[in-house]
Enzyme design. Sequence first.
Site, PDB file in Angstrom:
ATOM      1  N   HIS A  43       2.562   5.171   5.385  1.00 21.82           N
ATOM      2  CA  HIS A  43       2.947   3.760   5.469  1.00 21.82           C
ATOM      3  C   HIS A  43       4.062   3.554   6.490  1.00 21.82           C
ATOM      4  O   HIS A  43       4.037   2.592   7.259  1.00 21.82           O
ATOM      5  CB  HIS A  43       3.377   3.231   4.096  1.00 21.82           C
ATOM      6  CG  HIS A  43       2.247   2.693   3.294  1.00 21.82           C
ATOM      7  ND1 HIS A  43       1.314   3.501   2.690  1.00 21.82           N
ATOM      8  CD2 HIS A  43       1.899   1.422   3.002  1.00 21.82           C
ATOM      9  CE1 HIS A  43       0.427   2.745   2.061  1.00 21.82           C
ATOM     10  NE2 HIS A  43       0.763   1.484   2.231  1.00 21.82           N
ATOM     11  N   LYS A 108      -0.897   2.727  -9.191  1.00 24.35           N
ATOM     12  CA  LYS A 108      -0.508   2.582 -10.588  1.00 24.35           C
ATOM     13  C   LYS A 108       0.910   2.035 -10.615  1.00 24.35           C
ATOM     14  O   LYS A 108       1.687   2.218  -9.683  1.00 24.35           O
ATOM     15  CB  LYS A 108      -0.610   3.907 -11.346  1.00 24.35           C
ATOM     16  CG  LYS A 108       0.376   4.963 -10.910  1.00 24.35           C
ATOM     17  CD  LYS A 108       0.225   6.216 -11.747  1.00 24.35           C
ATOM     18  CE  LYS A 108       1.254   7.248 -11.293  1.00 24.35           C
ATOM     19  NZ  LYS A 108       1.149   8.487 -12.061  1.00 24.35           N
TER      20      LYS A 108
END
Length: 189
Positions: A43, A108
Amino acid sequence: MSRGNEGPLRLTTPLSRKDVEALRAGDRVVLSGTVYTARDAAHARLIALLNEGKPLPFAVEGQVIYYVGPTPPRPGEPIGSAGPTTSGRMDPYTPALLAAGLRGMIGKGSRSAEVREAMVRHGAVYFAATGGAGALLAKRIRSAEVVAWEDLGPEAVRRLVVEDFPLVVIDDVHGHDLYEEGAARYRAG
């Protein structure tokens, strides 16, 4: 996308804004098609490319990123265990990717208010995959290919082809959050 009577919704990537607008927090989904993997280090590199005006290693428009660092595959398998990682670690990077056209994320845990607002603004959705079920989730991955930053090892960007990958919509484009709303319903009794 198709809605079964009692079964999960069926989605195929790439996702359109119309696809995600039809989803609601709490919907069960099975996803098929191409999904890209990326975690923290990937990222950071994606955002650096965006900031420099350089192309990303994959066309992000309409795509889904799975926050996963898979284990090495067994012989004859496309991938090892592939369970979700904690999504909040990607929150500093996510709004820029949503602005670039990212349509969905899989992970999650909860997302920040800033990310949730960016999902509403840009028309994206956050799915949860079951933590602790990486070996079972890997059975839904038909192929895996490194497309960028092999030096990151398990955190390299991979192109996965998934079939009937089981997910739950946590945050929808309408501003609903399953974690918050589910807890409120529980407290209300």
